[in-house]
Write an enzyme that holds these catalytic residues in place. Sequence first.
Site, PDB file in Angstrom:
ATOM      1  N   ASN A 125       0.838  -1.203   0.000  1.00 54.36           N
ATOM      2  CA  ASN A 125       0.000   0.000   0.000  1.00 54.36           C
ATOM      3  C   ASN A 125       0.875   1.255   0.000  1.00 54.36           C
ATOM      4  O   ASN A 125       0.474   2.318  -0.482  1.00 54.36           O
ATOM      5  CB  ASN A 125      -0.903   0.006   1.251  1.00 54.36           C
ATOM      6  CG  ASN A 125      -1.602   1.350   1.422  1.00 54.36           C
ATOM      7  OD1 ASN A 125      -2.398   1.756   0.572  1.00 54.36           O
ATOM      8  ND2 ASN A 125      -1.251   2.075   2.488  1.00 54.36           N
ATOM      9  N   ARG A 183      -8.234   5.384   0.961  1.00 54.89           N
ATOM     10  CA  ARG A 183      -7.443   4.734  -0.105  1.00 54.89           C
ATOM     11  C   ARG A 183      -6.308   5.610  -0.605  1.00 54.89           C
ATOM     12  O   ARG A 183      -5.242   5.085  -0.964  1.00 54.89           O
ATOM     13  CB  ARG A 183      -8.364   4.372  -1.280  1.00 54.89           C
ATOM     14  CG  ARG A 183      -8.987   2.978  -1.239  1.00 54.89           C
ATOM     15  CD  ARG A 183      -9.968   2.802  -0.087  1.00 54.89           C
ATOM     16  NE  ARG A 183     -10.546   1.472  -0.024  1.00 54.89           N
ATOM     17  CZ  ARG A 183     -11.732   1.148  -0.524  1.00 54.89           C
ATOM     18  NH1 ARG A 183     -12.455   2.075  -1.131  1.00 54.89           N
ATOM     19  NH2 ARG A 183     -12.199  -0.081  -0.415  1.00 54.89           N
ATOM     20  N   ASP A 192       1.928   6.981   0.067  1.00 55.85           N
ATOM     21  CA  ASP A 192       0.871   6.112  -0.436  1.00 55.85           C
ATOM     22  C   ASP A 192       0.999   5.850  -1.932  1.00 55.85           C
ATOM     23  O   ASP A 192       0.946   6.786  -2.730  1.00 55.85           O
ATOM     24  CB  ASP A 192      -0.487   6.782  -0.149  1.00 55.85           C
ATOM     25  CG  ASP A 192      -1.612   5.768  -0.115  1.00 55.85           C
ATOM     26  OD1 ASP A 192      -2.524   5.843  -0.944  1.00 55.85           O
ATOM     27  OD2 ASP A 192      -1.518   4.854   0.734  1.00 55.85           O
ATOM     28  N   ARG A 220      -0.427 -12.455   2.703  1.00 55.33           N
ATOM     29  CA  ARG A 220      -1.237 -11.582   3.560  1.00 55.33           C
ATOM     30  C   ARG A 220      -1.064 -10.190   2.960  1.00 55.33           C
ATOM     31  O   ARG A 220       0.066  -9.690   2.912  1.00 55.33           O
ATOM     32  CB  ARG A 220      -0.741 -11.572   4.991  1.00 55.33           C
ATOM     33  CG  ARG A 220      -1.406 -10.470   5.843  1.00 55.33           C
ATOM     34  CD  ARG A 220      -0.637 -10.178   7.114  1.00 55.33           C
ATOM     35  NE  ARG A 220      -1.281  -9.204   7.991  1.00 55.33           N
ATOM     36  CZ  ARG A 220      -0.967  -7.908   8.050  1.00 55.33           C
ATOM     37  NH1 ARG A 220      -0.007  -7.422   7.250  1.00 55.33           N
ATOM     38  NH2 ARG A 220      -1.599  -7.098   8.884  1.00 55.33           N
ATOM     39  N   ASP A 222      -1.053  -6.601   3.402  1.00 51.61           N
ATOM     40  CA  ASP A 222      -1.046  -5.617   4.487  1.00 51.61           C
ATOM     41  C   ASP A 222      -1.837  -4.371   4.074  1.00 51.61           C
ATOM     42  O   ASP A 222      -1.767  -3.929   2.924  1.00 51.61           O
ATOM     43  CB  ASP A 222       0.411  -5.207   4.760  1.00 51.61           C
ATOM     44  CG  ASP A 222       0.511  -4.152   5.837  1.00 51.61           C
ATOM     45  OD1 ASP A 222       0.229  -4.474   6.999  1.00 51.61           O
ATOM     46  OD2 ASP A 222       0.853  -2.999   5.518  1.00 51.61           O
ATOM     47  N   GLU A 258      -5.781  -7.901   4.823  1.00 51.89           N
ATOM     48  CA  GLU A 258      -5.967  -7.272   6.129  1.00 51.89           C
ATOM     49  C   GLU A 258      -6.916  -6.089   5.971  1.00 51.89           C
ATOM     50  O   GLU A 258      -6.539  -5.043   5.435  1.00 51.89           O
ATOM     51  CB  GLU A 258      -4.635  -6.803   6.729  1.00 51.89           C
ATOM     52  CG  GLU A 258      -4.810  -6.361   8.164  1.00 51.89           C
ATOM     53  CD  GLU A 258      -4.100  -5.086   8.498  1.00 51.89           C
ATOM     54  OE1 GLU A 258      -3.522  -4.481   7.574  1.00 51.89           O
ATOM     55  OE2 GLU A 258      -4.096  -4.681   9.660  1.00 51.89           O
ATOM     56  N   ASN A 323      -3.464 -10.824  16.983  1.00 48.08           N
ATOM     57  CA  ASN A 323      -2.464 -10.722  15.920  1.00 48.08           C
ATOM     58  C   ASN A 323      -1.331  -9.825  16.395  1.00 48.08           C
ATOM     59  O   ASN A 323      -1.381  -9.282  17.511  1.00 48.08           O
ATOM     60  CB  ASN A 323      -3.088 -10.266  14.610  1.00 48.08           C
ATOM     61  CG  ASN A 323      -3.319  -8.760  14.547  1.00 48.08           C
ATOM     62  OD1 ASN A 323      -3.383  -8.088  15.572  1.00 48.08           O
ATOM     63  ND2 ASN A 323      -3.433  -8.241  13.335  1.00 48.08           N
ATOM     64  N   ARG A 362      -5.529 -18.902  12.053  1.00 49.57           N
ATOM     65  CA  ARG A 362      -4.104 -18.588  12.195  1.00 49.57           C
ATOM     66  C   ARG A 362      -3.749 -18.514  13.672  1.00 49.57           C
ATOM     67  O   ARG A 362      -4.452 -17.863  14.452  1.00 49.57           O
ATOM     68  CB  ARG A 362      -3.782 -17.242  11.539  1.00 49.57           C
ATOM     69  CG  ARG A 362      -2.314 -16.804  11.690  1.00 49.57           C
ATOM     70  CD  ARG A 362      -2.050 -15.428  11.084  1.00 49.57           C
ATOM     71  NE  ARG A 362      -2.821 -14.390  11.730  1.00 49.57           N
ATOM     72  CZ  ARG A 362      -3.027 -13.188  11.206  1.00 49.57           C
ATOM     73  NH1 ARG A 362      -2.539 -12.871  10.016  1.00 49.57           N
ATOM     74  NH2 ARG A 362      -3.753 -12.302  11.847  1.00 49.57           N
TER      75      ARG A 362
HETATM   76  C1  QV4 Z   1       3.647   9.059  12.989  1.00 47.09           C
HETATM   77  C2  QV4 Z   1       2.315   9.748  13.215  1.00 47.09           C
HETATM   78  C3  QV4 Z   1       1.672  10.062  11.878  1.00 47.09           C
HETATM   79  C4  QV4 Z   1       2.613  10.960  11.098  1.00 47.09           C
HETATM   80  C5  QV4 Z   1       3.909  10.177  10.874  1.00 47.09           C
HETATM   81  C6  QV4 Z   1       4.865  11.006  10.026  1.00 47.09           C
HETATM   82  O1  QV4 Z   1       1.457   8.844  13.923  1.00 47.09           O
HETATM   83  O2  QV4 Z   1       0.436  10.746  12.079  1.00 47.09           O
HETATM   84  O3  QV4 Z   1       2.032  11.303   9.854  1.00 47.09           O
HETATM   85  O4  QV4 Z   1       4.491   9.831  12.143  1.00 47.09           O
HETATM   86  O5  QV4 Z   1       6.108  11.018  10.567  1.00 47.09           O
HETATM   87  C7  QV4 Z   1       4.869   3.925  12.869  1.00 47.09           C
HETATM   88  C8  QV4 Z   1       4.623   4.745  14.138  1.00 47.09           C
HETATM   89  C9  QV4 Z   1       3.684   5.908  13.838  1.00 47.09           C
HETATM   90  C10 QV4 Z   1       4.302   6.773  12.739  1.00 47.09           C
HETATM   91  C11 QV4 Z   1       4.536   5.872  11.517  1.00 47.09           C
HETATM   92  C12 QV4 Z   1       5.219   6.639  10.398  1.00 47.09           C
HETATM   93  O6  QV4 Z   1       3.991   3.888  15.113  1.00 47.09           O
HETATM   94  O7  QV4 Z   1       3.511   6.687  15.018  1.00 47.09           O
HETATM   95  O8  QV4 Z   1       3.365   7.807  12.377  1.00 47.09           O
HETATM   96  O9  QV4 Z   1       5.390   4.764  11.856  1.00 47.09           O
HETATM   97  O10 QV4 Z   1       6.436   7.078  10.839  1.00 47.09           O
HETATM   98  C13 QV4 Z   1       2.700  -0.757  11.851  1.00 47.09           C
HETATM   99  C14 QV4 Z   1       2.463  -0.117  13.229  1.00 47.09           C
HETATM  100  C15 QV4 Z   1       2.392   1.398  13.153  1.00 47.09           C
HETATM  101  C16 QV4 Z   1       3.637   1.913  12.435  1.00 47.09           C
HETATM  102  C17 QV4 Z   1       3.614   1.321  11.014  1.00 47.09           C
HETATM  103  C18 QV4 Z   1       4.747   1.850  10.154  1.00 47.09           C
HETATM  104  O11 QV4 Z   1       1.233  -0.594  13.760  1.00 47.09           O
HETATM  105  O12 QV4 Z   1       2.360   1.922  14.464  1.00 47.09           O
HETATM  106  O13 QV4 Z   1       3.626   3.348  12.403  1.00 47.09           O
HETATM  107  O14 QV4 Z   1       3.752  -0.106  11.121  1.00 47.09           O
HETATM  108  O15 QV4 Z   1       5.982   1.595  10.746  1.00 47.09           O
HETATM  109  C19 QV4 Z   1      -4.985   0.661  10.639  1.00 47.09           C
HETATM  110  C20 QV4 Z   1      -4.811   0.047   9.246  1.00 47.09           C
HETATM  111  C21 QV4 Z   1      -4.213  -1.332   9.305  1.00 47.09           C
HETATM  112  C22 QV4 Z   1      -2.914  -1.299  10.133  1.00 47.09           C
HETATM  113  C23 QV4 Z   1      -3.265  -0.763  11.528  1.00 47.09           C
HETATM  114  C24 QV4 Z   1      -2.040  -0.703  12.427  1.00 47.09           C
HETATM  115  O16 QV4 Z   1      -6.083  -0.039   8.594  1.00 47.09           O
HETATM  116  O17 QV4 Z   1      -3.918  -1.782   7.999  1.00 47.09           O
HETATM  117  O18 QV4 Z   1      -3.805   0.539  11.414  1.00 47.09           O
HETATM  118  N1  QV4 Z   1      -2.302  -2.637  10.204  1.00 47.09           N
HETATM  119  C25 QV4 Z   1      -1.232  -2.936   9.247  1.00 47.09           C
HETATM  120  C26 QV4 Z   1      -0.130  -3.759   9.913  1.00 47.09           C
HETATM  121  C27 QV4 Z   1       0.599  -2.873  10.939  1.00 47.09           C
HETATM  122  C28 QV4 Z   1       1.331  -1.751  10.199  1.00 47.09           C
HETATM  123  C29 QV4 Z   1       0.600  -1.256   9.027  1.00 47.09           C
HETATM  124  C30 QV4 Z   1      -0.598  -1.760   8.619  1.00 47.09           C
HETATM  125  C31 QV4 Z   1       1.300  -0.268   8.171  1.00 47.09           C
HETATM  126  O19 QV4 Z   1      -0.693  -4.881  10.564  1.00 47.09           O
HETATM  127  O20 QV4 Z   1       1.524  -3.623  11.704  1.00 47.09           O
HETATM  128  O21 QV4 Z   1       1.505  -0.639  11.109  1.00 47.09           O
HETATM  129  O22 QV4 Z   1       2.024  -1.046   7.231  1.00 47.09           O
HETATM  130  O23 QV4 Z   1      -6.055   0.034  11.286  1.00 47.09           O
HETATM  131 CA    CA Z   2      -3.501   3.651  -0.265  1.00 48.04          CA
END
Ligand code: QV4
Ligand code: CA
Length: 522
Positions: A125, A183, A192, A220, A222, A258, A323, A362
């Site tokens: 994504n 999206r 994005d 999976r 993501d 997901e 998870n 899972r």
């Molecule tokens: C921060 C601020 C943002 C800001 C950004 C810019 O929160 O508002 O714009 O800085 O600098 C990490 C940090 C997060 C940070 C981001 C970008 O925790 O604070 O943003 O990095 O620097 C995992 C973690 C996130 C992590 C992300 C990227 O959970 O905390 O963010 O990886 O490293 C939604 C989605 C769902 C998602 C879920 C967590 O619909 O799809 O949130 N789940 C999947 C994965 C998850 C992963 C991601 C998606 C992203 O299971 O593990 O997020 O790939 O519900």
């Molecule tokens: Ca997107």
Amino acid sequence: MPRHENPTRLLIFKAQDQAFGLYWTQYKSSPKPVRTSIVHLFEWRWIDIALECEMYLSQHGFAGVQISPPNENLVVMNPWRPWWERYQPVSYKLCSRSGNESEFRDMVTRCNNVGVHIYVDVVFNHMLNSAAGSGNRGICNSYFNAERHDFPSVPYSRFDFNDPICKTPSGDIENYSDPIQVRYCRLYGLLDLSQWKDDVRSKIIDFLNHLIDLGVAGFRIDAAKHIRPEDINVILTKLNNLNARWFTKGSRPFIYQEVIDLGGEAVQSSEYFRNGRVTEFKYGMQLGTVLRKWNEQKMANLKSWGESWHMMPSNKAFVFVDNHDNQRGHGSGGSSILTFWNPRLYKMAVGFMLAHPYGFTRIMSSYWWPKDIQNGTDLNDWVGPPSNSDGSIKPVTIYANETCGNGWICEHRWDEIRNMVIFRNVVYGEPITNWWDNNNNQVAFGRAGKGFVVFNNDDRNLLVILPTGLPAGVYCDVISGRKEGKTCTGIQIHVAANGMARFQINYQAKHPFIAIHVEARL
Ligand code: QV4
Ligand code: CA
């Protein structure tokens, strides 16, 4: 539906939505058990996964392993090497803290050779976050410039990202009731990608086809919620068939997307049914609520467990108790989610999930971290896998009693969970029969003469004689022990000619449930 061939040939079972490789060789007497669950070996190294396939997963009936994202990611130093750095791609090179491409190939080959398939967590994504700086290098030294949206190792340039379409002031998703934002804006500031553009699609297709050609069995997807389902569909139609070295000719990758949909948002799980299975996050949230007896919930209510609990059709559902996100407060599920931190209820939740026919299951396999809850959130929710001072991930050490060391929890090696994976294989395809409950937290049910389970989550002892639907015989309880040769190492259950059997579970017993099946009969 299955193509009936002569019994000695490999029979491929095509599930309605996806040709998920449930293979078994049809013997004269009865089909060899199918394999029906996968385990998420979260943050494990490829060399450890290969060993786990050969030494454990194959003989204990696991269908496959979900692995952490295998492609090159951002190196985050503050906080220090969080697990989530692997969700910030820099390139599609197969190079990460879990290993390099040759270790990846070796893992896929060795696991496939023992019938345990590999399911890859693919992050397409987005790339890394917009604030990741300029002129940096990924974990495998690939150059990128986040400010200029420049990823020459793929290559992606600014024309491959959705910034021009996102209209929010921050550029991030600000309102989940607007499907355009969900999206085309940034999730957590992550750049994005435009999956609606051919040259982005072609890079993603090449990445996934490279993995398929190495022998993986599925993906999976993501953050699928943040990609249009039609764009995912175009990508999937362009994927190669699975590698014929291990899979029947024409087999298609198993897909699970997901999508967190607890209701009330613009984007819904059902939009993604056309592509394959979809994560059902209501599952773990509701099952946790029932086992914790919150909101006046009780196990007797699980008699109707399944679609009537506002969950998606069983043949689309991809289910789990917890998870990698919600076991640490990320993503969704909230405080009702059960995890290894609460082993007694967790074992019952996983046991019930594996005993019940709903969904594709899972198992989570975690590592320990120094949880530090303050005002309801875990300040250490970011802590990465057990690692050395240079950031390299520690090996998974296995003790003589089959448990893990070095900080790895290995829930999939807990007796109750391992044996219920086999239970699910043995009863596969059979409906629920002989449901019984005490209108509170003692329940029991059979799987049409192949298996029977009894749970006691009440504050009082269970002592009951029940019709099991099982053929007469002496059965080994696979929760308190297992069948070894001609003996049971745990409780024995005597099923009479009329199928009746006596069950006793004291409410403080070490094992709060009993499970018996026809492959564990003396
Ligand atoms: C921060 C601020 C943002 C800001 C950004 C810019 O929160 O508002 O714009 O800085 O600098 C990490 C940090 C997060 C940070 C981001 C970008 O925790 O604070 O943003 O990095 O620097 C995992 C973690 C996130 C992590 C992300 C990227 O959970 O905390 O963010 O990886 O490293 C939604 C989605 C769902 C998602 C879920 C967590 O619909 O799809 O949130 N789940 C999947 C994965 C998850 C992963 C991601 C998606 C992203 O299971 O593990 O997020 O790939 O519900
Ligand atoms: Ca997107």
